[in-house]
Design a protein around this motif. Structure first.
Motif, PDB file in Angstrom:
ATOM      1  N   VAL A  36     -30.568  22.541  23.233  1.00  0.00           N
ATOM      2  CA  VAL A  36     -30.294  21.883  21.952  1.00  0.00           C
ATOM      3  C   VAL A  36     -29.010  21.098  22.118  1.00  0.00           C
ATOM      4  CG1 VAL A  36     -29.890  22.184  19.481  1.00  0.00           C
ATOM      5  CG2 VAL A  36     -31.341  23.830  20.700  1.00  0.00           C
ATOM      6  N   GLY A  37     -29.045  19.828  21.769  1.00  0.00           N
ATOM      7  CA  GLY A  37     -27.831  19.029  21.910  1.00  0.00           C
ATOM      8  C   GLY A  37     -28.038  17.622  21.395  1.00  0.00           C
ATOM      9  N   PRO A  38     -27.036  16.775  21.555  1.00  0.00           N
ATOM     10  CA  PRO A  38     -27.159  15.377  21.119  1.00  0.00           C
ATOM     11  C   PRO A  38     -28.264  14.664  21.881  1.00  0.00           C
ATOM     12  CG  PRO A  38     -24.854  15.960  21.538  1.00  0.00           C
ATOM     13  CD  PRO A  38     -25.688  17.081  22.080  1.00  0.00           C
ATOM     14  N   ALA A  39     -29.031  13.876  21.166  1.00  0.00           N
ATOM     15  CA  ALA A  39     -30.153  13.180  21.800  1.00  0.00           C
ATOM     16  C   ALA A  39     -29.687  12.264  22.921  1.00  0.00           C
ATOM     17  CB  ALA A  39     -30.925  12.386  20.748  1.00  0.00           C
ATOM     18  N   VAL A  40     -28.491  11.698  22.787  1.00  0.00           N
ATOM     19  CA  VAL A  40     -28.031  10.731  23.792  1.00  0.00           C
ATOM     20  C   VAL A  40     -27.728  11.395  25.126  1.00  0.00           C
ATOM     21  CG1 VAL A  40     -27.132   9.112  22.095  1.00  0.00           C
ATOM     22  CG2 VAL A  40     -25.650  10.933  22.958  1.00  0.00           C
ATOM     23  N   GLU A  41     -27.548  12.727  25.144  1.00  0.00           N
ATOM     24  CA  GLU A  41     -27.228  13.421  26.390  1.00  0.00           C
ATOM     25  C   GLU A  41     -28.473  13.849  27.164  1.00  0.00           C
ATOM     26  OE1 GLU A  41     -24.612  16.675  25.744  1.00  0.00           O
ATOM     27  OE2 GLU A  41     -23.049  15.439  24.805  1.00  0.00           O
ATOM     28  N   LEU A  42     -29.620  13.648  26.573  1.00  0.00           N
ATOM     29  CA  LEU A  42     -30.847  14.181  27.168  1.00  0.00           C
ATOM     30  C   LEU A  42     -31.519  13.147  28.047  1.00  0.00           C
ATOM     31  CD1 LEU A  42     -32.877  16.656  26.979  1.00  0.00           C
ATOM     32  CD2 LEU A  42     -34.115  15.257  25.324  1.00  0.00           C
ATOM     33  N   PRO A  43     -31.778  13.446  29.314  1.00  0.00           N
ATOM     34  CA  PRO A  43     -32.554  12.510  30.136  1.00  0.00           C
ATOM     35  C   PRO A  43     -33.998  12.467  29.660  1.00  0.00           C
ATOM     36  CG  PRO A  43     -32.179  14.541  31.342  1.00  0.00           C
ATOM     37  CD  PRO A  43     -31.385  14.650  30.073  1.00  0.00           C
ATOM     38  N   HIS A  44     -34.628  11.344  29.819  1.00  0.00           N
ATOM     39  CA  HIS A  44     -36.031  11.215  29.442  1.00  0.00           C
ATOM     40  C   HIS A  44     -36.900  11.880  30.500  1.00  0.00           C
ATOM     41  CE1 HIS A  44     -39.669   9.600  27.708  1.00  0.00           C
ATOM     42  NE2 HIS A  44     -40.035   9.207  28.922  1.00  0.00           N
ATOM     43  N   CYS A  45     -37.798  12.740  30.071  1.00  0.00           N
ATOM     44  CA  CYS A  45     -38.668  13.452  31.004  1.00  0.00           C
ATOM     45  C   CYS A  45     -40.050  12.824  30.994  1.00  0.00           C
ATOM     46  CB  CYS A  45     -38.766  14.925  30.620  1.00  0.00           C
ATOM     47  SG  CYS A  45     -39.940  15.858  31.625  1.00  0.00           S
ATOM     48  N   ALA A  46     -40.428  12.236  32.092  1.00  0.00           N
ATOM     49  CA  ALA A  46     -41.770  11.675  32.209  1.00  0.00           C
ATOM     50  C   ALA A  46     -42.799  12.795  32.057  1.00  0.00           C
ATOM     51  CB  ALA A  46     -41.937  10.994  33.564  1.00  0.00           C
ATOM     52  N   GLY A  47     -43.727  12.610  31.184  1.00  0.00           N
ATOM     53  CA  GLY A  47     -44.776  13.596  30.976  1.00  0.00           C
ATOM     54  C   GLY A  47     -44.491  14.583  29.859  1.00  0.00           C
ATOM     55  N   ALA A  48     -43.258  14.588  29.317  1.00  0.00           N
ATOM     56  CA  ALA A  48     -42.968  15.478  28.193  1.00  0.00           C
ATOM     57  C   ALA A  48     -43.642  14.963  26.933  1.00  0.00           C
ATOM     58  CB  ALA A  48     -41.463  15.577  27.978  1.00  0.00           C
ATOM     59  N   ARG A  49     -44.026  15.896  26.066  1.00  0.00           N
ATOM     60  CA  ARG A  49     -44.538  15.502  24.753  1.00  0.00           C
ATOM     61  C   ARG A  49     -43.348  15.259  23.833  1.00  0.00           C
ATOM     62  NH1 ARG A  49     -49.018  18.391  20.744  1.00  0.00           N
ATOM     63  NH2 ARG A  49     -48.706  16.937  19.010  1.00  0.00           N
TER      64      ARG A  49
END
Length: 508
Positions: free
Chosen positions: A75-88
């Motif tokens: 759980v954290g700020p959206a800007v810190e999250l890498p985009h995961c290919a294949g994630a829903r």
């Protein structure tokens, strides 16, 4: 930081280094990521929502919540999250994410085509089932095995009452200490999560039940046992007195007078309801003689014993109004005709008829709201529950009504929400696994279209429900309710399409 693209393996590797929340929950992030990778577990990201995590922390806008299988992983700020290919990706922009809700006083989960989907469609991902019997234990097991989509179930024992009782089978009736102890051992054998006690228990049987529960480490809750003072029952270990029964008497300037009247009244096997009717009328009268000093002392003693308030306003409001008040509720389309017929017949046992009775019951309900507000301000824990399966109390839907009443009673929207999330988990001894949006806890979430901290009615505006990591979007939830409406029109067929125990249901 800018969000970067990552394949699934890289994403899990990032999680292994970023998972401080998992580590705080006692879960090794690297091991968690390795196991998720080996299992090919689905990754779900709720992106851009304002997180209302169930704690006292401020709401966190533009957040991301990562789910790996049935657990919250990050759980954290959206800007810190890498985009995961294949994630829903679940689009949370402009929405509010809250923990899954608990109905802390429910009945009837064995109506498998009706109750489980109604709970989930309303964001209720866990229930405290208040009366155990073979049919609903079987339903609980189906949910646990993943064979049936439904809320988590904390299961009570069979109701344990005295040799005189307002109820019939499948309750357990005990006449003495030995039978009380045997009833607890049966509850343990049936994998009950707690024991449920009832009104007419003899004192020796009650104390034996309490002692046996301590021996097995099993909590017990239920109705006020009339042959004991509330504080004596709380000292014996009873965690709640459901429906506020007896709390008005215990906080009244006429307490001793009313208790003496009850002590002098026998439990008459030939007129079983007489005692209940007297106790209910005295409780109503006691509400008009509320004494702040008596209440302050009583609340302080209950708080010291970790006793909780379980008001079930949803059912209390129904029985305070004339019988026909709710006969055209649009939610009746989700209820089968056998239940509707039973409700119409059963309700006349409780509801007011004359103008004087109606005014008295309205005043009584308002006094109940005030009493819960006073108890909450005194520091007692409050649980949100409905007593669904009683007349015009609907699975899921009525928990939203309960939240409205809790706010009317004086809880803030945040506190009302906590009564069915964080505080419910604490009461159940599950604070380490559920109740807040915290890494390591179960992935039970509700995505709302409006802010519940400014208006508790926002909890009705559900976009998506996540239950044990399974994502139910608005289209799926709408289809689930449509299927319930269709099923409600069908005649019963099969052991678990309806409860075979319906005739014994009451306010329990």
């Amino acid at each position: 930081m800018a969000r970067v693209e990552a394949n699934r393996r890289d994403f899990l590797r990032w999680l292994a280094t970023a998972g401080a929340g998992l580590a705080a929950a006692g879960i090794a992030p690297a091991l968690f990521a390795q196991e998720a990778a080996a299992a090919g577990t689905d990754v779900v990201v709720v992106l851009g929502a304002t997180v209302v995590d169930g704690t006292d922390a401020p709401a966190r806008p533009n957040s991301a919540v990562v789910l790996i299988g049935d657990r919250i992983a990050w759980v954290g700020p959206a800007v810190e999250l890498p985009h995961c290919a294949g994630a829903r990706i679940v689009d949370g922009r402009g929405r509010y994410l809250i923990p899954g809700l608990w109905d802390m006083h429910a009945h009837g989960i064995d109506y498998e085509k009706l109750w489980p989907p109604m709970f989930l469609a309303n964001g209720v991902t866990g229930i405290r089932e208040m009366q155990g019997y073979d049919e609903n234990r079987a339903t609980r097991d189906k949910i646990d095995r993943g064979e049936l989509l439904g809320p988590r179930v904390v299961m009570g024992s069979a109701i344990i009452d005295g040799p005189v009782s307002l109820l019939g089978p499948p309750i357990t009736q005990v006449a003495n200490a030995e039978e009380g102890r045997a009833a607890v051992r049966t509850a343990v054998a049936q994998r009950s999560d707690f024991v449920k006690v009832y009104f007419y228990l003899p004192k020796d049987a009650y104390y034996a039940i309490a002692d046996e529960c301590r021996r097995f480490g099993l909590p017990f809750s239920g109705h006020w046992p009339y042959r004991l003072r509330q504080l004596d029952a709380a000292k014996a270990g009873q965690r709640t007195f459901e429906h506020l029964f007896g709390l008005h008497i215990a906080t009244s300037s006429r307490r001793d007078e009313f208790l003496a009247l009850l002590d002098a009244q026998p439990f008459d096997p030939n007129a079983k309801r007489d005692f209940f009717n007297l106790a209910r009328e005295l409780d109503r009268q006691a509400a008009q003689a509320y004494d702040p000093a008596t209440a302050e002392s009583h609340f302080a003693a209950l708080k010291a014993l970790d006793n909780w308030v379980s008001p079930t306003f949803a059912v209390n409001r129904v029985i305070s109004r004339p019988a026909g008040t709710f006969a055209h509720d649009p939610r009746l389309k989700y209820v089968s005709q056998d239940i509707i017929d039973y409700w119409a017949d059963r309700l006349t046992m409780f509801t007011p008829v004359t103008a004087e009775q109606i005014a008295q019951q309205d005043a009584y309900f308002e006094a109940q709201l005030r009493l819960v507000g006073e108890a909450h301000r005194a520091g007692l824990g409050v649980l949100g529950g409905t007593d669904c399966l009683n007349p015009y109390v609907f699975p899921g839907f009525s928990l939203h009504d309960e939240l409205d009443y809790l706010v009317q009673a004086g809880l803030s929207p945040r506190q009302a929400l906590q009564s069915v999330t964080r505080d419910a988990a604490r009461f159940l001894g599950k604070a380490s696994t559920t109740g807040t949006i915290t890494p390591g806890k179960v992935a039970d979430l509700v995505l709302l279209d409006a802010n519940p901290l400014t208006d508790i009615r926002a909890v009705r505006r559900i976009d998506t429900v996540v239950t044990a990591g399974r994502v139910l979007d608005r289209t799926r939830l709408t289809r689930m309710l449509a299927d319930v409406e269709t099923a409600a029109k069908q005649p019963p067929a099969g052991a678990n399409s309806r409860s075979v125990r319906l005739p014994v249901r009451g306010c329990c």
